[in-house]
Design a protein around this motif. Structure first.
Motif, PDB file in Angstrom:
ATOM      1  N   HIS A  91      67.149  50.393  63.184  1.00 35.03           N
ATOM      2  CA  HIS A  91      68.697  50.911  62.084  1.00 35.03           C
ATOM      3  C   HIS A  91      69.256  50.646  61.446  1.00 35.03           C
ATOM      4  CE1 HIS A  91      69.748  48.443  65.336  1.00 35.03           C
ATOM      5  NE2 HIS A  91      70.852  47.973  64.373  1.00 35.03           N
ATOM      6  N   GLU A 113      73.487  53.260  62.594  1.00 32.24           N
ATOM      7  CA  GLU A 113      74.372  52.635  63.729  1.00 32.24           C
ATOM      8  C   GLU A 113      76.100  52.297  62.970  1.00 32.24           C
ATOM      9  OE1 GLU A 113      74.306  48.557  64.733  1.00 32.24           O
ATOM     10  OE2 GLU A 113      73.234  48.508  66.380  1.00 32.24           O
ATOM     11  N   HIS A 142      74.394  45.915  57.786  1.00 27.86           N
ATOM     12  CA  HIS A 142      73.222  45.063  58.122  1.00 27.86           C
ATOM     13  C   HIS A 142      71.972  46.382  57.973  1.00 27.86           C
ATOM     14  CE1 HIS A 142      74.724  46.057  62.833  1.00 27.86           C
ATOM     15  NE2 HIS A 142      73.288  46.384  63.461  1.00 27.86           N
ATOM     16  N   GLU A 183      69.083  42.095  61.289  1.00 27.47           N
ATOM     17  CA  GLU A 183      69.254  42.147  63.005  1.00 27.47           C
ATOM     18  C   GLU A 183      67.678  42.422  62.864  1.00 27.47           C
ATOM     19  OE1 GLU A 183      71.434  44.672  64.728  1.00 27.47           O
ATOM     20  OE2 GLU A 183      71.167  44.489  66.695  1.00 27.47           O
TER      21      GLU A 183
HETATM   22 CO   LIG Z   1      72.722  46.953  64.962  1.00 28.21          CO
END
Ligand SMILES: [Co+2]
Ligand SMILES: CC[C@H](C(=O)O)C(=O)SCCNC(=O)CCNC(=O)[C@H](O)C(C)(C)COP(=O)(O)OP(=O)(O)OC[C@H]1O[C@@H](n2cnc3c(N)ncnc32)[C@H](O)[C@@H]1OP(=O)(O)O
Length: 145
Positions: free
Chosen positions: A8, A62, A87, A136
């Protein structure tokens, strides 16, 4: 380590509601999931699907809104009042092997692996060590056998 699937792209927003309307009405998103709170991570989350192949969705958007006064994204929203790209999240088969990889390279892993929005272990690597991108890493959901 081998580059895994882009699970994502995290987009921080001051208003989930306004951002959901944008992805639905401007971008024509077909599947917008239900928002949910992740108090342990200090965010309210909502996933928006992008089209994928073979009946599965592609990389998700997201959407994250600060939740609580200690949210880790208050600083980002203060600097970017309209929100923005926050991110990127890549999948790995083994979260601990991935953590050891980044640490061996001298990258700043932020905290211990903890359960993320998809219910699997995640960690973050500092943007200053990752080409300016807060990164991430998420352990891929193991297929139910
Ligand atoms: Co995330
Ligand atoms: C986990 C649930 C869910 C999931 O998918 O499972 C999520 O993804 S939740 C996402 C929200 N949680 C986090 O972001 C946790 C990790 N983030 C952090 O620990 C902080 O945000 C941190 C350390 C990356 C930045 O903290 P803070 O903003 O308080 O620090 P600074 O303002 O001092 O920033 C330091 C330095 O980094 C630059 N910065 C900050 N945020 C970002 C960003 N999102 N992308 C790129 N760069 C970023 C900031 O500009 C500073 O740069 P400098 O040149 O040193 O001024």
């Amino acid at each position: 380590m081998k580059l895994g699937r882009l699970n994502h792209i995290g987009i921080a927003t001051p208003s989930l509601e306004a951002s959901l309307a944008y992805y639905r009405d401007v971008m024509g998103a077909a599947i917008v999931h239900e928002p949910f709170d992740l108090p342990a991570q200090g965010v309210k989350v909502c996933f928006v699907d992008t089209p994928g192949e073979n009946g599965t969705h592609g990389t998700q958007i997201e959407l994250i809104e600060p939740l609580g006064e200690n949210s880790p994204i208050h600083g980002f929203i203060a600097k970017n009042p309209a929100g923005g790209q926050h991110h990127m999240c890549y999948e790995v088969p083994d979260i601990h092997a991935a953590k050891a990889w980044f640490e061996k390279l001298g990258k700043r892993v932020l905290g211990e692996p903890r359960i993320g929005a998809h219910g699997t272990p995640i960690f973050f690597v500092h943007p200053r060590d990752m080409n300016g991108v807060l990164t991430e890493i998420m352990e891929t959901l193991k297929e139910a056998h």
